[in-house]
Design an enzyme around this catalytic site. Structure first.
Site, PDB file in Angstrom:
ATOM      1  N   ASP A 107      61.048  99.071  67.019  1.00 32.63           N
ATOM      2  CA  ASP A 107      61.738  99.180  68.290  1.00 32.63           C
ATOM      3  C   ASP A 107      61.606 100.612  68.831  1.00 32.63           C
ATOM      4  OD1 ASP A 107      63.936  97.504  69.958  1.00 32.63           O
ATOM      5  OD2 ASP A 107      64.686  99.550  69.743  1.00 32.63           O
ATOM      6  N   ARG A 108      62.696 101.323  69.080  1.00 30.51           N
ATOM      7  CA  ARG A 108      62.591 102.690  69.599  1.00 30.51           C
ATOM      8  C   ARG A 108      61.800 103.562  68.640  1.00 30.51           C
ATOM      9  NH1 ARG A 108      63.065 102.204  74.494  1.00 30.51           N
ATOM     10  NH2 ARG A 108      63.410 104.446  74.720  1.00 30.51           N
ATOM     11  N   HIS A 152      68.798  95.726  79.777  1.00 27.33           N
ATOM     12  CA  HIS A 152      69.271  97.057  79.412  1.00 27.33           C
ATOM     13  C   HIS A 152      68.245  98.133  79.729  1.00 27.33           C
ATOM     14  CE1 HIS A 152      66.822  95.613  76.127  1.00 27.33           C
ATOM     15  NE2 HIS A 152      66.838  96.780  75.545  1.00 27.33           N
ATOM     16  N   TYR A 212      66.436 106.089  76.209  1.00 30.91           N
ATOM     17  CA  TYR A 212      65.903 105.007  77.030  1.00 30.91           C
ATOM     18  C   TYR A 212      65.450 105.499  78.401  1.00 30.91           C
ATOM     19  CZ  TYR A 212      66.805 100.914  74.124  1.00 30.91           C
ATOM     20  OH  TYR A 212      66.753  99.959  73.144  1.00 30.91           O
ATOM     21  N   HIS A 272      63.934  89.785  65.790  1.00 28.87           N
ATOM     22  CA  HIS A 272      63.721  91.189  66.137  1.00 28.87           C
ATOM     23  C   HIS A 272      64.041  92.112  64.972  1.00 28.87           C
ATOM     24  CE1 HIS A 272      63.350  94.744  68.585  1.00 28.87           C
ATOM     25  NE2 HIS A 272      64.599  95.111  68.326  1.00 28.87           N
TER      26      HIS A 272
END
Length: 295
Positions: A107-108, A152, A212, A272
């Site tokens: 992910d990030r 988001h 983000y 995920h």
């Protein structure tokens, strides 16, 4: 009691002026750095890391702005740029005695790993990215109501002020939404770990938003410059991801292959939070990556 990665030491390592990362370190052998995603901490690797520590030195940091790592105020758009966060990771590895290391991110953390691979090809020997697309491709494929799953991304891209205020008003509801929805009904995140994630996020709203926000600005600019300039990932790359392309109408493997000529792309049905839901499968894929020649 706060959950930990069993058998791992916890360290605090300076990586930049005024910034130290918290990391769990265990095992011995060739170094492997594992980067967590949102809305998690290094604890997401609690099953995978001990398995790989049997024959690797495994380093699991909290990213800048997350967990127990430092959370500097975003002085400008570079503070949480993936380039800055990638530099943190390289500095962490060097401080622990490793000039070259394998790197995996979710992910990030996968976006940080991607940037580290582009910026530091001499340091990153192997690269794994779990359940992301490179930033330019992510923005390109987000369209129509199917893309509402990524609401988001647009909220957190707004200028400073509104996103932070909204999330701070109900942080557990906001971050807990993703822990629940992205778990696909699986019991992958025990209550104690979930509580640790929520507590960490509650303390990090401004820095998470800044992370983000960077993906809609400076990170995108950096990636587009590399894409236009022909910079590619030179090391063996493995990508594990859910088949979002079937829903959104794109070929994920083709998008990744444009960045990574030496690519193994695998669509999985592990959800995920795959390192928590299917740790044996993730560990096996990472071992297979590490066995590939790095040239």
């Amino acid at each position: 009691m706060t959950p930990v990665i069993e058998g791992f030491d916890r360290r605090r390592v300076p990586v930049a002026e005024g910034v130290s990362l918290h990391a769990a370190v265990g095992g011995s052998g060739p170094p492997l750095v594992l980067l967590h995603g949102f809305p998690q901490t290094h604890l997401m690797w609690r099953h995978v890391a001990p398995a790989l520590a049997a024959d690797h030195t495994v380093i699991c940091p909290d990213l800048r702005g997350y967990g127990a790592s430092d959370k500097p105020a975003a002085a400008d758009d570079t503070t949480y740029a993936k380039r800055t966060m990638a530099n943190d990771v390289v500095a962490l590895a060097r401080a622990l005695g490793h000039e070259r290391f394998a790197l995996a991110g979710h992910d990030r953390g996968a976006l940080v790993a991607f940037r580290a691979g582009l910026d530091h090809p001499a340091a990153v020997t192997h690269l794994a990215c779990l359940d992301v697309l490179p930033t330019p491709d992510m923005w390109d494929v987000m369209h129509g109501v199917t893309a509402a799953v990524g609401f988001h991304l647009y909220l957190l891209a707004q200028p400073p002020g509104l996103p932070e205020e909204l999330i701070a008003g109900a942080p557990d509801a906001f971050f807990g939404h993703f822990l629940d929805v992205w778990s696909n009904g699986q019991d992958a995140i025990p209550a104690a770990v979930r509580a640790a994630y929520l507590d960490a996020c509650r303390r990090a709203v401004p820095s998470i938003v800044a992370d983000y926000r960077a993906s809609a600005g400076i990170d995108l600019a950096h990636d587009l410059a590399d894409r236009d300039g022909g910079n590619r990932l030179r090391m063996p790359v493995t990508v594990l991801q859910q088949d979002w392309g079937a829903a959104l109408g794109y070929d994920a493997a083709a998008l990744w292959r444009a960045w990574a000529p030496d690519l193994r792309h695998v669509s999985v049905d592990w959800g995920h939070f795959m390192a928590e839901a299917a740790p044996a499968g993730v560990a096996a894929e990472l071992r297979a990556l590490l066995a590939r020649s790095s040239g």
